[in-house]
Design a protein around this motif. Structure first.
Motif, PDB file in Angstrom:
ATOM      1  N   VAL A   1      41.742  35.553  48.020  1.00 28.28           N
ATOM      2  CA  VAL A   1      42.561  34.749  47.379  1.00 28.28           C
ATOM      3  C   VAL A   1      41.999  34.227  45.890  1.00 28.28           C
ATOM      4  CG1 VAL A   1      42.933  31.804  47.479  1.00 28.28           C
ATOM      5  CG2 VAL A   1      42.991  33.079  49.482  1.00 28.28           C
ATOM      6  N   MET A   2      40.872  34.301  45.893  1.00 28.19           N
ATOM      7  CA  MET A   2      39.967  33.873  44.231  1.00 28.19           C
ATOM      8  C   MET A   2      40.467  35.098  43.339  1.00 28.19           C
ATOM      9  SD  MET A   2      38.613  31.313  44.398  1.00 28.19           S
ATOM     10  CE  MET A   2      37.944  31.310  42.547  1.00 28.19           C
ATOM     11  N   VAL A   3      40.551  36.472  43.948  1.00 24.14           N
ATOM     12  CA  VAL A   3      41.089  37.531  43.339  1.00 24.14           C
ATOM     13  C   VAL A   3      42.471  37.262  42.806  1.00 24.14           C
ATOM     14  CG1 VAL A   3      41.538  40.129  43.212  1.00 24.14           C
ATOM     15  CG2 VAL A   3      39.401  39.392  44.135  1.00 24.14           C
ATOM     16  N   SER A   4      43.224  36.976  43.586  1.00 21.57           N
ATOM     17  CA  SER A   4      44.682  36.516  43.422  1.00 21.57           C
ATOM     18  C   SER A   4      44.773  35.542  42.398  1.00 21.57           C
ATOM     19  CB  SER A   4      45.487  36.050  44.742  1.00 21.57           C
ATOM     20  OG  SER A   4      45.440  37.363  45.439  1.00 21.57           O
ATOM     21  N   ILE A   5      44.293  34.382  42.467  1.00 21.50           N
ATOM     22  CA  ILE A   5      44.249  33.303  41.505  1.00 21.50           C
ATOM     23  C   ILE A   5      43.550  33.867  39.997  1.00 21.50           C
ATOM     24  CG2 ILE A   5      43.454  31.029  40.963  1.00 21.50           C
ATOM     25  CD1 ILE A   5      43.399  30.295  44.041  1.00 21.50           C
ATOM     26  N   GLN A   6      42.620  34.349  39.895  1.00 16.70           N
ATOM     27  CA  GLN A   6      41.843  34.745  38.725  1.00 16.70           C
ATOM     28  C   GLN A   6      42.760  35.714  38.063  1.00 16.70           C
ATOM     29  OE1 GLN A   6      37.912  36.545  39.444  1.00 16.70           O
ATOM     30  NE2 GLN A   6      37.342  34.579  40.540  1.00 16.70           N
ATOM     31  N   SER A   7      43.376  36.826  38.673  1.00 16.41           N
ATOM     32  CA  SER A   7      44.230  37.898  38.137  1.00 16.41           C
ATOM     33  C   SER A   7      45.648  37.200  37.759  1.00 16.41           C
ATOM     34  CB  SER A   7      44.439  38.949  39.044  1.00 16.41           C
ATOM     35  OG  SER A   7      45.124  38.486  40.348  1.00 16.41           O
ATOM     36  N   GLY A   8      46.135  36.327  38.590  1.00 14.82           N
ATOM     37  CA  GLY A   8      47.206  35.496  38.086  1.00 14.82           C
ATOM     38  C   GLY A   8      47.256  34.826  36.937  1.00 14.82           C
ATOM     39  N   ILE A   9      46.108  33.943  36.820  1.00 10.28           N
ATOM     40  CA  ILE A   9      45.888  33.313  35.552  1.00 10.28           C
ATOM     41  C   ILE A   9      45.799  33.866  34.595  1.00 10.28           C
ATOM     42  CG2 ILE A   9      44.235  31.521  34.621  1.00 10.28           C
ATOM     43  CD1 ILE A   9      43.719  30.262  37.288  1.00 10.28           C
ATOM     44  N   ILE A  10      44.939  35.088  34.740  1.00 11.41           N
ATOM     45  CA  ILE A  10      44.585  35.810  33.221  1.00 11.41           C
ATOM     46  C   ILE A  10      46.172  36.431  32.971  1.00 11.41           C
ATOM     47  CG2 ILE A  10      43.489  37.744  32.332  1.00 11.41           C
ATOM     48  CD1 ILE A  10      41.128  37.154  34.252  1.00 11.41           C
TER      49      ILE A  10
ATOM     50  N   ALA B   1      40.888  43.637  36.082  1.00 10.84           N
ATOM     51  CA  ALA B   1      41.683  44.104  34.735  1.00 10.84           C
ATOM     52  C   ALA B   1      42.966  44.795  35.237  1.00 10.84           C
ATOM     53  CB  ALA B   1      40.504  44.787  33.963  1.00 10.84           C
ATOM     54  N   ARG B   2      42.811  45.805  36.135  1.00  5.72           N
ATOM     55  CA  ARG B   2      43.769  46.788  36.609  1.00  5.72           C
ATOM     56  C   ARG B   2      44.945  45.742  37.235  1.00  5.72           C
ATOM     57  NH1 ARG B   2      42.311  52.031  40.072  1.00  5.72           N
ATOM     58  NH2 ARG B   2      40.995  53.229  38.493  1.00  5.72           N
ATOM     59  N   LEU B   3      44.617  44.854  37.909  1.00  6.10           N
ATOM     60  CA  LEU B   3      45.732  43.751  38.575  1.00  6.10           C
ATOM     61  C   LEU B   3      46.226  43.085  37.536  1.00  6.10           C
ATOM     62  CD1 LEU B   3      43.767  42.336  41.642  1.00  6.10           C
ATOM     63  CD2 LEU B   3      45.542  43.975  41.651  1.00  6.10           C
ATOM     64  N   VAL B   4      45.553  42.560  36.418  1.00  7.85           N
ATOM     65  CA  VAL B   4      46.132  41.957  35.266  1.00  7.85           C
ATOM     66  C   VAL B   4      47.150  42.913  34.389  1.00  7.85           C
ATOM     67  CG1 VAL B   4      45.793  40.937  32.999  1.00  7.85           C
ATOM     68  CG2 VAL B   4      44.168  40.333  34.959  1.00  7.85           C
TER      69      VAL B   4
ATOM     70  N   SER C   1      50.026  45.822  43.449  1.00 11.42           N
ATOM     71  CA  SER C   1      48.628  45.533  43.475  1.00 11.42           C
ATOM     72  C   SER C   1      47.972  46.385  44.657  1.00 11.42           C
ATOM     73  CB  SER C   1      48.428  44.061  44.272  1.00 11.42           C
ATOM     74  OG  SER C   1      48.827  43.117  43.286  1.00 11.42           O
ATOM     75  N   ALA C   2      48.732  46.825  45.621  1.00 10.34           N
ATOM     76  CA  ALA C   2      48.325  47.500  46.855  1.00 10.34           C
ATOM     77  C   ALA C   2      47.677  48.993  46.014  1.00 10.34           C
ATOM     78  CB  ALA C   2      49.354  47.919  47.751  1.00 10.34           C
ATOM     79  N   PHE C   3      48.568  49.480  44.864  1.00 10.44           N
ATOM     80  CA  PHE C   3      48.365  50.760  44.113  1.00 10.44           C
ATOM     81  C   PHE C   3      47.235  50.712  43.429  1.00 10.44           C
ATOM     82  CE2 PHE C   3      52.249  52.149  46.091  1.00 10.44           C
ATOM     83  CZ  PHE C   3      52.242  53.443  46.007  1.00 10.44           C
ATOM     84  N   VAL C   4      46.889  49.822  42.487  1.00 10.58           N
ATOM     85  CA  VAL C   4      45.865  49.656  41.534  1.00 10.58           C
ATOM     86  C   VAL C   4      44.651  48.845  41.894  1.00 10.58           C
ATOM     87  CG1 VAL C   4      47.916  49.822  39.636  1.00 10.58           C
ATOM     88  CG2 VAL C   4      46.953  47.520  40.494  1.00 10.58           C
ATOM     89  N   GLN C   5      44.638  48.271  43.049  1.00 10.11           N
ATOM     90  CA  GLN C   5      43.371  47.521  43.445  1.00 10.11           C
ATOM     91  C   GLN C   5      42.169  48.516  43.732  1.00 10.11           C
ATOM     92  OE1 GLN C   5      42.080  46.911  46.604  1.00 10.11           O
ATOM     93  NE2 GLN C   5      43.265  48.312  47.667  1.00 10.11           N
ATOM     94  N   VAL C   6      41.061  48.085  43.371  1.00  8.12           N
ATOM     95  CA  VAL C   6      39.891  48.885  43.927  1.00  8.12           C
ATOM     96  C   VAL C   6      39.082  48.060  45.020  1.00  8.12           C
ATOM     97  CG1 VAL C   6      39.854  49.841  41.604  1.00  8.12           C
ATOM     98  CG2 VAL C   6      38.650  47.853  41.755  1.00  8.12           C
ATOM     99  N   SER C   7      38.153  48.524  45.632  1.00 10.08           N
ATOM    100  CA  SER C   7      37.350  48.200  46.424  1.00 10.08           C
ATOM    101  C   SER C   7      36.522  46.983  45.858  1.00 10.08           C
ATOM    102  CB  SER C   7      36.613  49.230  47.034  1.00 10.08           C
ATOM    103  OG  SER C   7      35.634  48.515  48.153  1.00 10.08           O
TER     104      SER C   7
END
Length: 304
Positions: A88-97, A164-167, A238-244
């Motif tokens: 959830v935090m990753v989604s919120i952070q990438s969404g805001i940026i 950064a990739r998600l953004v 997101s499924a393609f560019v996300q990293v572990s």
């Protein structure tokens, strides 16, 4: 004779005690009834599954498909699982940026298209349209090797970062959306306001911050919130560019479905839906305070 001629006729609406003619409501035709029924069926098809998920988010059972009882155990489980909190935090952070970057770029593009019309606007709109209609799977397949090349071959470690990739992936589509919205907002405004500012010896930068940007601010805010909500539910890119270690919420849900959908998934989805609805309601409120009608709000939200 004159007095007799001026007396109202008996039985007319002007006579004392006369009742107004009864207005009967028009009967609905068969086509109107059919369209009403069809509309109800379409809205039911779209929203009933969402209502079911909201209801089952209060399920106390182990799996979502088996109803055991009503409770808030699923919501409490969110605070006990670090994997869910991290997603959830990753989604919120990438969404805001992504929303900040897309709003900045889209606002500048929308203002340029509205204030400097010309042949280039048509070509630029074509590019934005291509970004908007290109299937997300194509964007994802193209972004993944490009980001890997930038991060490994060119040594730009920024592109090895999951956020950064998600953004980058989320900003592409969101920038086009903001550009449409800001351009639609400024297209009908009087250009003489900027000319009047120049006549009063205001510099172009001062005119931008004192005149142009305040006029576009409702659309800018709407674009920001829409960009944020679009980023929250972006699954394919997101499924393609996300990293572990930087798995966003939609990808987490996609992987969780394979092992069984649990009530906490529905609980977080309910909270994300509530967050999205609040953002959209705030957009409508801001546009309403700016003096827009319901039709103008709909046009602004869709970029028309």
């Amino acid at each position: 004779m004159t007095a007799l001629n001026e007396r109202p006729a008996v039985g007319t609406a002007d006579a004392p005690g006369a009742s107004a003619p009864e207005i009967r409501p028009a009967r609905k035709s068969a086509s109107d009834i059919a369209l009403t029924v069809w509309s109800v069926l379409v809205f039911g098809f779209l929203f009933v599954p969402i209502i079911v998920i909201i209801i089952y988010s209060f399920n106390t059972g182990r799996l979502l498909v088996a109803w055991d009882g009503f409770g808030i155990d699923a919501f409490l489980t969110i605070f006990q699982k670090p994997a869910i909190q991290n997603a959830v935090m990753v989604s919120i952070q990438s969404g805001i940026i992504a929303a900040f970057i897309a709003t900045t770029l889209g606002t500048l593009a929308g203002i340029a298209m509205a204030s400097r019309p010309g042949k280039w606007v048509g070509w630029f709109l074509v590019l934005l349209l291509l970004v908007s209609v290109t299937p997300e799977i194509v964007d994802a397949v193209a972004l993944l090797p490009w980001l890997v090349t930038l991060g490994q071959d060119f040594g730009l470690t920024l592109f090895n970062n999951g956020i950064a990739r998600l953004v980058v992936g989320h900003t592409l589509f969101a920038t086009a959306v903001v550009s449409y919205i800001v351009r639609a907002r400024l297209a009908g405004l009087d250009a003489q306001l900027q000319e009047a500012s120049a006549d009063l010896y205001a510099t172009p930068i001062k005119t931008f911050f004192k005149v142009t940007l305040p006029l576009a601010m409702p659309a800018v805010l709407a674009g920001f919130l829409l960009s944020f909500t679009l980023s929250l539910d972006n699954t394919i890119v997101s499924a393609f560019v996300q990293v572990s270690g930087a798995t966003p919420w939609p990808v987490y849900v996609l992987s969780a479905v394979r092992t069984g959908l649990r009530p906490e998934i529905a609980a977080v989805s309910t909270l994300m839906l509530l967050l999205t609805l609040i953002a959209l309601a705030f957009v409508a409120f801001v546009l309403r305070r700016a003096g827009d009608s319901a039709t103008q709000i709909a046009r602004t939200m869709t970029g028309n």
